[in-house]
Design an enzyme around this catalytic site. Structure first.
Site, PDB file in Angstrom:
ATOM      1  N   HIS A  19       0.830  -1.205   0.000  1.00 54.03           N
ATOM      2  CA  HIS A  19       0.000   0.000   0.000  1.00 54.03           C
ATOM      3  C   HIS A  19       0.867   1.259   0.000  1.00 54.03           C
ATOM      4  CE1 HIS A  19      -3.635   2.403   1.059  1.00 54.03           C
ATOM      5  NE2 HIS A  19      -2.726   3.165   1.645  1.00 54.03           N
ATOM      6  N   GLU A  20       1.861   1.299   0.884  1.00 59.64           N
ATOM      7  CA  GLU A  20       2.674   2.509   0.998  1.00 59.64           C
ATOM      8  C   GLU A  20       3.540   2.743  -0.235  1.00 59.64           C
ATOM      9  OE1 GLU A  20       2.216   4.713   3.195  1.00 59.64           O
ATOM     10  OE2 GLU A  20       0.902   3.542   4.487  1.00 59.64           O
ATOM     11  N   MET A  79      -5.082   0.211  -2.906  1.00 60.71           N
ATOM     12  CA  MET A  79      -5.136   1.601  -2.476  1.00 60.71           C
ATOM     13  C   MET A  79      -6.459   1.984  -1.809  1.00 60.71           C
ATOM     14  SD  MET A  79      -2.091   2.200  -3.137  1.00 60.71           S
ATOM     15  CE  MET A  79      -2.111   3.829  -2.397  1.00 60.71           C
TER      16      MET A  79
END
Length: 370
Positions: free
Chosen positions: A278-279, A296
């Site tokens: 995600h990051e 996301m």
């Protein structure tokens, strides 16, 4: 040449201090004294269930603060009341629209169940404009992409065209093992499979495009970590390349399900790869999506491990960078949008930093306290 003492001190204070992070091969390896039962966060909301416009109920001020934190209430004042006023109703409806809930404007069961899910910590609404469903033009609009739900940061920052082989390095003070580093390799690979971007680990932390480190407490970027089960991680939009994770979490390397369920059912265990994938999306320039199974998507429901890119993630990142020539999935011939690349000093403490917040239990108690 000698460096004046006060300059040396300022330099040291400006550098984040990596922490000794807690890593476990799997959930069963975490000592029992570190495991906490899954908090019944739902119980704290019992007296808010069914609240609607016109009511005054103890605890609504905390709900307003929560919505203010994620951008739904654009109000610099921190003196929120317990009145269910028009401001709260409007914020609630926008939240419900963003997360594909019925826009009732009421704190109904499905909305409360969603509010207590783990989620990413950056705002869903920036400067009064939603970056999710409710902020999108109607389908068919000239400014609307034909696929609806991915989003970008304001100004669409991205890595410049001459930076397609991005380097990354780990803070040497963390002393990460190969077993831990390979989790990040797998996370990067998921994005390189669908774009022309490649990610190469190098030894030099200072010269790497992407700098990864585990830190504790205030680490001088304006977004201090707060210990176990608060802020899990945060990353900056391109081309800043800063990726910080909270070293005080119980990070699980192998997130495979155990017995009857996934390790996420244990409050204090965090899947490292799910957070990393995600990051990295934020590091590449992606904002949040309203597609519930997308990487996301802002929340990460209990009992889930989310590491596979979905079509919405792929279309979004390919709009920024184009497709990997070997990628054979949807729209393999996309080319990047004709937008200027942005320069990139990190804007510490502002909306450019993005954190993964676990809202269940301890984090939400700080807002609600009811």
């Amino acid at each position: 040449m000698r460096i004046p003492l006060f300059i040396a001190i300022l330099f040291v204070l400006s550098v984040p201090f990596p922490s000794s992070a807690h890593f476990f091969p799997n959930i069963s390896s975490i000592p029992p004294n570190l495991l906490k039962p899954n908090a019944t966060a739902w119980d704290a909301f019992n007296k808010l269930l069914g609240c609607h416009s016109g009511q005054t109920v103890d605890g609504l001020a905390k709900i307003k603060k929560y919505f203010h934190y994620f951008g739904y209430i654009n109000n610099s004042s921190s003196n929120f009341t317990d009145d269910f006023d028009d401001t709260l109703e409007s914020a609630l409806k926008t939240y419900q629209l963003n997360f594909n809930l019925n826009t009732t404007g009421v704190l109904d069961a499905s909305t409360i169940q969603h509010l207590i899910k783990p989620r990413c910590g950056n705002a869903d609404v920036v400067n009064g404009t939603s970056t999710m469903n409710s902020g999108k033009p109607p389908a068919g609009s000239p400014t609307m992409h034909t696929v609806a739900h991915y989003s970008f940061f304001p100004g669409r920052p991205r890595w410049p065209a001459n930076k397609r082989d991005l380097t990354y390095a780990f803070a040497p003070q963390n002393g990460l093992t190969d077993d831990i580093k390979i989790v990040f390799t797998h996370a990067f690979d998921r994005w390189s499979e669908v774009t022309p971007l490649t990610f190469t680990e190098i030894a030099s932390y200072q010269s790497a495009d992407i700098k990864i480190g585990f830190f504790s407490g205030d680490h001088n970027d304006g977004e201090p970590f707060d210990g176990p089960m608060g802020t899990l991680a945060h990353a900056f939009s391109p081309p800043a390349g800063h990726f910080h994770l909270d070293g005080e979490e119980n990070w699980v390397i192998d997130g495979a399900p155990i017995v009857d369920g996934n390790f996420f059912s244990i409050l204090s265990a965090v899947d490292l790869e799910s957070v990393a994938v995600h990051e990295i999306g934020h590091l590449l320039g992606l904002g949040h999506s309203s597609v519930e199974d997308a990487i996301m998507y802002p929340t990460l429901g209990a009992g889930t491990r989310r590491v596979e890119l979905r079509n919405d993630d792929i279309l979004g990142v390919q709009e920024l960078y184009g497709s990997n020539p070997n990628y054979t999935g949807p729209n393999p011939n996309l080319t990047p949008s004709q937008e200027s690349d942005t320069n990139g000093a990190p804007k510490f403490g502002l909306s450019w930093v993005h954190g993964f917040l676990l809202v269940v239990g301890l984090f939400f108690a700080a807002f609600i306290e009811i």
